[in-house]
Scaffold this active site. Structure first.
Site, PDB file in Angstrom:
ATOM      1  N   GLU A 100       3.689   8.132  -0.804  1.00 21.86           N
ATOM      2  CA  GLU A 100       5.162   8.761  -0.947  1.00 21.86           C
ATOM      3  C   GLU A 100       6.138   8.612  -0.050  1.00 21.86           C
ATOM      4  O   GLU A 100       7.424   8.846  -0.374  1.00 21.86           O
ATOM      5  CB  GLU A 100       4.665  10.219  -1.176  1.00 21.86           C
ATOM      6  CG  GLU A 100       5.547  11.291  -1.691  1.00 21.86           C
ATOM      7  CD  GLU A 100       6.075  10.739  -3.148  1.00 21.86           C
ATOM      8  OE1 GLU A 100       5.234  10.345  -4.045  1.00 21.86           O
ATOM      9  OE2 GLU A 100       7.303  10.830  -3.388  1.00 21.86           O
ATOM     10  N   GLY A 101       5.773   8.387   1.363  1.00 18.96           N
ATOM     11  CA  GLY A 101       6.574   7.811   2.285  1.00 18.96           C
ATOM     12  C   GLY A 101       7.554   6.921   1.900  1.00 18.96           C
ATOM     13  O   GLY A 101       8.907   7.008   2.091  1.00 18.96           O
ATOM     14  N   HIS A 102       6.951   5.826   1.391  1.00 15.31           N
ATOM     15  CA  HIS A 102       7.991   4.605   0.906  1.00 15.31           C
ATOM     16  C   HIS A 102       8.707   5.046  -0.161  1.00 15.31           C
ATOM     17  O   HIS A 102      10.033   4.758  -0.291  1.00 15.31           O
ATOM     18  CB  HIS A 102       6.782   3.469   0.557  1.00 15.31           C
ATOM     19  CG  HIS A 102       5.929   2.949   1.737  1.00 15.31           C
ATOM     20  ND1 HIS A 102       4.635   3.138   1.733  1.00 15.31           N
ATOM     21  CD2 HIS A 102       6.240   2.068   2.611  1.00 15.31           C
ATOM     22  CE1 HIS A 102       4.307   2.477   2.771  1.00 15.31           C
ATOM     23  NE2 HIS A 102       5.183   1.715   3.309  1.00 15.31           N
ATOM     24  N   ALA A 154       0.947  -1.129   0.087  1.00  9.71           N
ATOM     25  CA  ALA A 154      -0.060  -0.033   0.081  1.00  9.71           C
ATOM     26  C   ALA A 154       0.954   1.363   0.062  1.00  9.71           C
ATOM     27  O   ALA A 154       0.712   2.254   0.831  1.00  9.71           O
ATOM     28  CB  ALA A 154      -0.905  -0.096   1.103  1.00  9.71           C
ATOM     29  N   LEU A 155       1.958   1.120  -0.991  1.00  7.98           N
ATOM     30  CA  LEU A 155       2.808   2.495  -0.897  1.00  7.98           C
ATOM     31  C   LEU A 155       2.457   3.459  -1.177  1.00  7.98           C
ATOM     32  O   LEU A 155       1.639   3.807  -2.046  1.00  7.98           O
ATOM     33  CB  LEU A 155       3.722   1.781  -2.011  1.00  7.98           C
ATOM     34  CG  LEU A 155       4.670   0.425  -1.786  1.00  7.98           C
ATOM     35  CD1 LEU A 155       5.475   0.291  -3.121  1.00  7.98           C
ATOM     36  CD2 LEU A 155       5.427   0.324  -0.634  1.00  7.98           C
ATOM     37  N   GLN A 210       3.750  -9.427  13.527  1.00  9.20           N
ATOM     38  CA  GLN A 210       3.563  -8.119  14.229  1.00  9.20           C
ATOM     39  C   GLN A 210       2.461  -7.518  14.434  1.00  9.20           C
ATOM     40  O   GLN A 210       1.984  -6.539  15.136  1.00  9.20           O
ATOM     41  CB  GLN A 210       4.562  -7.177  13.486  1.00  9.20           C
ATOM     42  CG  GLN A 210       3.893  -6.735  12.282  1.00  9.20           C
ATOM     43  CD  GLN A 210       5.133  -5.908  11.262  1.00  9.20           C
ATOM     44  OE1 GLN A 210       6.105  -6.295  10.752  1.00  9.20           O
ATOM     45  NE2 GLN A 210       4.863  -4.639  11.454  1.00  9.20           N
ATOM     46  N   MET A 269       2.272  10.648   6.362  1.00  6.81           N
ATOM     47  CA  MET A 269       1.809   9.459   5.316  1.00  6.81           C
ATOM     48  C   MET A 269       1.889   8.310   6.162  1.00  6.81           C
ATOM     49  O   MET A 269       2.777   7.955   6.631  1.00  6.81           O
ATOM     50  CB  MET A 269       2.573   9.858   4.159  1.00  6.81           C
ATOM     51  CG  MET A 269       2.448  10.939   3.456  1.00  6.81           C
ATOM     52  SD  MET A 269       2.551  10.584   1.411  1.00  6.81           S
ATOM     53  CE  MET A 269       2.299  12.359   1.001  1.00  6.81           C
TER      54      MET A 269
END
Lengths: 282, 282
Positions: free
Chosen positions: B33-35, B30-31, B59, B182
């Site tokens: 802009e942070g990724h 679910a990429l 996790q 994000m």
């Protein structure tokens, strides 16, 4: 043979060896013929051989023998030199566990059985230091002795579970002529205790005999092995002595396929362990 | 871009790349802009770039959002292709955690604080999967976002404690124009909740303002941040919001040198986190 004490220097040395295979033998020193057989196998199977000597405080309990664990660095270095070891990694406890260290590796289940039931935290200490050493030495193959069967099983499991890119090789237990499994802790034994110590191996042979006779019930084998051990007055606490499933380390209702005969007992103040792996049970 | 689903195949691919630097960005997909900012940095700094997408069940707690965690593989692959990623590692849960899996990595202390206090086992799951991914991808550098500050601190600690031969790079949080950090979980927000969500960032800014004004007592900053959060009716449970020591993640009596402002709070049913790291405190 080059001796290296700093993890980063060791890592740089093996980095330069890229493309060449690295055989690694982790030890706690006081090297005997059992260790040396691992080193010889590593020497035969790899381009480079790295041996570590580190008496790992993390795998000793507070009431155990960390302080008096046998040390003979000079003798060890001579033996390793003679076997054409390339690198001896000799870290300090402060280098391995600097202030603030707080990361641990745990192989659940397997670590709580047999020796783990009597040495809480021991296998967590083993798994953690072995992973650290693997990261430092980057071996292609790592060599362990079958005498520490549970340890080798836990290391194999860790390597598989954590996708470590290396092969674990387990080599046969080396014995004295009277059957006593070689161990650095045999140095603790008085002459009288030393004469009594092969009783562990005799108990294993009694278990093996019963298995080969067709006995498949662990509790029957356990009784026979305890009988043998009780016949020796210098045997103190028997922590365990029975036949186990070699994969789970538990006593199954009925043994099938293969069995691990394993024993941990005190001779005087010295705790000794030994085992035999029996395959091909019908 | 080559997509690989099997750990051993991935290991073989990077083995062939020996000598070339590998930049690795582990993600849960679910990429956003942070990724992508991590991937761009990895692309600029390394010969090869590997991105993993794996929604790691280990996790997630039993009552958490594992099942509904956002997934958009097709969109993700397009984005990664456009950034000239070399390998996409896309394992299955059964491949990562086969039957009998029982090895876990634990970073004690740090894992129990902040998010760890509300998500028991979360950081054990993170440390374990990140170590596995590092062993599979063998990166030179691994990239994490500062938005998950505690995670990056725990990964750094693990890398240091276990002597992993790689560099951890932490990149700045990427924000929406209104300040919202994000996060894939922002997709859960209704339009109304989305408009309320920047309140977390506003609470951080209020804490920053107090710090820059000279306030050095965490409990005063905590009060101010909670005041801001309570001003927004859509904010539910505030799990934590205060100023912490960035190394121990504890509230010290008095802040010195640097401070981590951090918050975890629910907007409706969605749990969001954010933080600011403030250096150079006099």
């Amino acid at each position: 043979m080059e001796t290296i004490r700093i993890a980063r220097v060791m890592q740089d040395a093996v980095l330069k060896a890229r493309g060449r295979s690295i055989g690694f033998v982790p030890t706690m020193g006081a090297l005997h013929e059992g260790h040396l057989s691992l080193v010889r196998t590593a020497r035969a199977e790899n381009d480079l051989v790295v041996v570590s000597i580190f008496v790992n405080p993390l795998q000793f309990g507070p009431s155990e023998d960390l302080q008096r664990y046998p040390r003979d660095l000079e003798g060890d270095m001579e033996k390793l030199q003679a076997l054409e070891v390339d690198y001896l990694f000799l870290p300090e406890p402060e280098g391995m566990y600097p202030q603030g260290f707080c990361t641990f590796v745990e192989v659940q289940g397997l670590s709580e059985r047999l020796c783990g039931a009597f040495r809480p935290g021991h296998f967590r200490g083993v798994a953690t230091v072995v992973l650290k050493l693997f990261e430092i030495v980057q071996p292609t193959r790592a060599y362990f002795g079958q005498k520490d069967y549970q340890q080798s099983l836990i290391v194999r499991r860790m390597v598989e579970d954590l996708n470590l890119p290396l092969q674990v090789v387990v080599c046969p237990t080396v014995r004295e002529p009277d059957g006593l499994a070689m161990s650095s802790r045999n140095l603790y034994l008085s002459p009288q205790e030393r004469r009594a110590a092969p009783i562990l191996y005799k108990a294993l042979l009694k278990g093996q005999e019963a298995l080969l006779r067709g006995q498949r019930q662990p509790h029957r084998i356990r009784e026979l092995m305890h009988q043998v051990l009780r016949s020796e007055p210098l045997v103190g606490e028997v922590q365990y002595a029975s036949a186990y499933d070699p994969y789970t380390l538990e006593e199954p209702p009925v043994l099938r396929g293969s069995a691990l005969l394993a024993v941990a007992a005190f001779i005087g103040r010295t705790r000794l362990i030994d085992n035999l792996l029996i395959d091909g049970l019908k």
